[in-house]
Motif scaffolding. Structure first.
Motif, mmCIF file in Angstrom:
data_model
loop_
_atom_site.group_PDB
_atom_site.id
_atom_site.type_symbol
_atom_site.label_atom_id
_atom_site.label_comp_id
_atom_site.label_asym_id
_atom_site.label_seq_id
_atom_site.Cartn_x
_atom_site.Cartn_y
_atom_site.Cartn_z
ATOM 1 N N GLY A 247 0.766 -1.237 0.000
ATOM 2 C CA GLY A 247 0.000 0.000 0.000
ATOM 3 C C GLY A 247 0.797 1.287 0.000
ATOM 4 N N TYR A 248 2.002 1.277 -0.562
ATOM 5 C CA TYR A 248 2.766 2.516 -0.601
ATOM 6 C C TYR A 248 3.649 2.558 -1.840
ATOM 7 C CZ TYR A 248 7.050 0.091 1.017
ATOM 8 O OH TYR A 248 8.138 -0.721 1.127
ATOM 9 N N THR A 249 4.237 3.724 -2.067
ATOM 10 C CA THR A 249 5.187 3.927 -3.163
ATOM 11 C C THR A 249 6.587 4.048 -2.581
ATOM 12 O OG1 THR A 249 3.513 5.086 -4.469
ATOM 13 C CG2 THR A 249 5.822 5.426 -5.087
ATOM 14 N N ILE A 250 7.545 3.358 -3.210
ATOM 15 C CA ILE A 250 8.922 3.388 -2.708
ATOM 16 C C ILE A 250 9.423 4.830 -2.654
ATOM 17 C CG2 ILE A 250 11.312 2.831 -3.313
ATOM 18 C CD1 ILE A 250 10.336 0.141 -4.326
ATOM 19 N N TRP A 251 10.002 5.196 -1.505
ATOM 20 C CA TRP A 251 10.525 6.551 -1.315
ATOM 21 C C TRP A 251 12.041 6.575 -1.127
ATOM 22 C CZ3 TRP A 251 12.908 7.640 3.405
ATOM 23 C CH2 TRP A 251 12.709 6.687 4.426
ATOM 24 N N LEU A 252 12.620 5.419 -0.835
ATOM 25 C CA LEU A 252 14.057 5.354 -0.612
ATOM 26 C C LEU A 252 14.808 5.217 -1.944
ATOM 27 C CD1 LEU A 252 14.177 2.933 2.453
ATOM 28 C CD2 LEU A 252 14.841 5.346 2.454
ATOM 29 N N PRO A 253 16.037 5.731 -2.024
ATOM 30 C CA PRO A 253 16.846 5.542 -3.242
ATOM 31 C C PRO A 253 17.279 4.082 -3.372
ATOM 32 C CG PRO A 253 18.175 6.537 -1.514
ATOM 33 C CD PRO A 253 16.761 6.502 -0.988
ATOM 34 N N ASN A 254 17.717 3.723 -4.575
ATOM 35 C CA ASN A 254 18.238 2.371 -4.788
ATOM 36 C C ASN A 254 19.420 2.097 -3.858
ATOM 37 O OD1 ASN A 254 16.428 2.581 -6.883
ATOM 38 N ND2 ASN A 254 17.807 1.734 -8.420
ATOM 39 N N ILE A 255 19.523 0.843 -3.419
ATOM 40 C CA ILE A 255 20.675 0.441 -2.611
ATOM 41 C C ILE A 255 21.894 0.374 -3.535
ATOM 42 C CG2 ILE A 255 21.673 -1.382 -1.171
ATOM 43 C CD1 ILE A 255 18.802 -2.197 -0.477
ATOM 44 N N PRO A 256 22.965 1.104 -3.242
ATOM 45 C CA PRO A 256 24.127 1.119 -4.143
ATOM 46 C C PRO A 256 24.764 -0.264 -4.288
ATOM 47 C CG PRO A 256 24.233 2.938 -2.575
ATOM 48 C CD PRO A 256 23.127 2.041 -2.118
ATOM 49 N N ALA A 257 25.171 -0.576 -5.492
ATOM 50 C CA ALA A 257 25.765 -1.884 -5.763
ATOM 51 C C ALA A 257 27.017 -2.117 -4.916
ATOM 52 C CB ALA A 257 26.096 -2.004 -7.253
ATOM 53 N N PHE A 258 27.833 -1.053 -4.719
ATOM 54 C CA PHE A 258 29.098 -1.268 -4.014
ATOM 55 C C PHE A 258 28.883 -1.677 -2.555
ATOM 56 C CE2 PHE A 258 28.363 3.106 -2.690
ATOM 57 C CZ PHE A 258 28.900 3.166 -1.424
ATOM 58 N N LEU A 259 27.765 -1.240 -1.953
ATOM 59 C CA LEU A 259 27.479 -1.646 -0.574
ATOM 60 C C LEU A 259 27.185 -3.142 -0.495
ATOM 61 C CD1 LEU A 259 25.270 1.280 0.819
ATOM 62 C CD2 LEU A 259 27.677 0.787 1.305
ATOM 63 N N LEU A 260 26.434 -3.627 -1.458
ATOM 64 C CA LEU A 260 26.135 -5.060 -1.488
ATOM 65 C C LEU A 260 27.386 -5.869 -1.780
ATOM 66 C CD1 LEU A 260 22.734 -4.905 -3.322
ATOM 67 C CD2 LEU A 260 23.099 -5.849 -1.052
ATOM 68 N N GLN A 261 28.237 -5.344 -2.649
ATOM 69 C CA GLN A 261 29.481 -6.047 -2.963
ATOM 70 C C GLN A 261 30.401 -6.108 -1.748
ATOM 71 O OE1 GLN A 261 30.477 -3.604 -6.292
ATOM 72 N NE2 GLN A 261 29.543 -4.983 -7.804
ATOM 73 N N LEU A 262 30.392 -5.046 -0.946
ATOM 74 C CA LEU A 262 31.183 -5.058 0.287
ATOM 75 C C LEU A 262 30.612 -6.067 1.279
ATOM 76 C CD1 LEU A 262 31.876 -1.247 0.905
ATOM 77 C CD2 LEU A 262 33.560 -3.018 0.387
ATOM 78 N N ALA A 263 29.283 -6.118 1.375
ATOM 79 C CA ALA A 263 28.644 -6.981 2.361
ATOM 80 C C ALA A 263 28.636 -8.443 1.955
ATOM 81 C CB ALA A 263 27.207 -6.506 2.598
ATOM 82 N N LEU A 264 28.445 -8.697 0.660
ATOM 83 C CA LEU A 264 28.223 -10.063 0.198
ATOM 84 C C LEU A 264 29.365 -10.632 -0.630
ATOM 85 C CD1 LEU A 264 24.479 -9.696 -0.922
ATOM 86 C CD2 LEU A 264 25.346 -10.506 1.290
ATOM 87 N N GLY A 265 30.268 -9.794 -1.076
ATOM 88 C CA GLY A 265 31.333 -10.283 -1.937
ATOM 89 C C GLY A 265 30.776 -10.747 -3.272
#
Length: 303
Positions: A247-265
């Protein structure tokens, strides 16, 4: 007498749903498990240990069909060298154990049906529409799926009809990818990932289980089949649809790819890349998807 289906991975997300569908369609089910469980009406449990190379032979000797779903969760832990080996071994060595048991006891089946994944086409983002004849990729995902399917070929060479189900993102109730995403989106903290343009081939768990049932019942089915909806869903489209269900519209920006790469390799490939696949081959068998609209599938899973 009821036909018997042996399931590996029968206590997992897909296995539990498939067991119920098989029972409703008049089959008995035998589940190969690492732990001993008490039998239920029309469900028998047998023990196997892939690492030790042991299996209760009676399960195989009594089988009319084997549906092989077992394999380490590819997205559960960071892809270390040890973890990568565990992911591959859980698929390749388990299939080899089933083959050797069938071969040693000269056991014929009506069919051997194995899980696989659309990851065989690789951790790549492009607009190519991948069919079952698209070559396997040379990256980790492509290699795992290629070796997984390759391990079924000796079973085919025993004269057993062999099918590989290349599965997309499975949507179901209370488990799978939605189990991880729902807490974020429920509290309006969800957003798209990376560019948001990566494709996300998806399938409702009910349709996936119906494809496995079709592979059992249709003697003309053999070889690989893509099991995913061909609707061009991207991560951005998927994220917006999931937010809409809440019931809502996304308001947050996209999660940056580099953050996921740091977290998940390297494992970040699972969410940062994706390819389209065609479902033409499975539909040509007469199979019809019940869930073809993403919003309908999400609402069914989350209501």
């Amino acid at each position: 007498m009821k036909k018997n289906v042996v399931l590996t991975g029968g206590t997992g997300f897909v296995g539990r749903e498939l067991t119920q569908l098989l029972l409703k369609n008049g089959f008995s089910v035998s589940i190969l498990s690492r732990t001993v469980k008490n039998n239920l009406p029309d469900i028998s449990y047998y023990q196997w240990d892939v690492a030790a190379g042991t299996i209760d032979v009676k399960a195989i000797l009594d089988a009319d069909y084997i549906v092989h779903l077992a394999g380490e969760n590819i997205g559960a832990k960071r892809w270390t060298k040890v973890r990568k080996k565990a992911i591959l071994d859980s698929r390749e060595k388990s299939t080899q154990l089933l083959y050797s048991t069938l071969q040693q006891h000269n056991k014929q089946l009506d069919a051997f049906i194995s899980a696989s994944g659309v990851g065989i086409y690789g951790a790549i983002s492009d607009t190519l529409l991948c069919s079952e004849t698209t070559p396997a990729a040379n990256d980790f995902l492509g290699m795992v799926c290629q070796k997984w399917e390759g391990a079924t070929l000796p079973i085919r060479d025993l004269g057993i009809r062999t099918v590989q189900i290349r599965t997309g993102l499975v949507l179901g109730k209370g488990d799978g990818v939605l189990q991880q995403l729902v807490p974020l989106f429920k509290y309006r903290l969800g957003s798209a990932i990376g560019s948001g343009k990566q494709f996300m081939p998806w399938i409702h768990i009910d349709d996936l289980c119906r494809i496995y049932l079709a592979a059992i019942q249709n003697p003309e089915m053999q070889g690989p089949y893509n099991a995913a909806i061909n609707d061009g869903t991207t991560n951005s489209i998927f994220s917006k649809a999931l937010a809409t269900v809440f019931g809502y519209t996304i308001w947050l920006p996209n999660i940056p790819a580099f953050l996921l790469q740091l977290a998940l390799g390297e494992m970040a490939q699972l969410v940062l890349t994706g390819r389209r696949v065609t479902s033409t081959k499975i539909e040509a068998t007469g199979f019809q998807f019940q869930f073809t609209q993403l919003n309908d599938a999400l609402e069914d899973c989350l209501r």
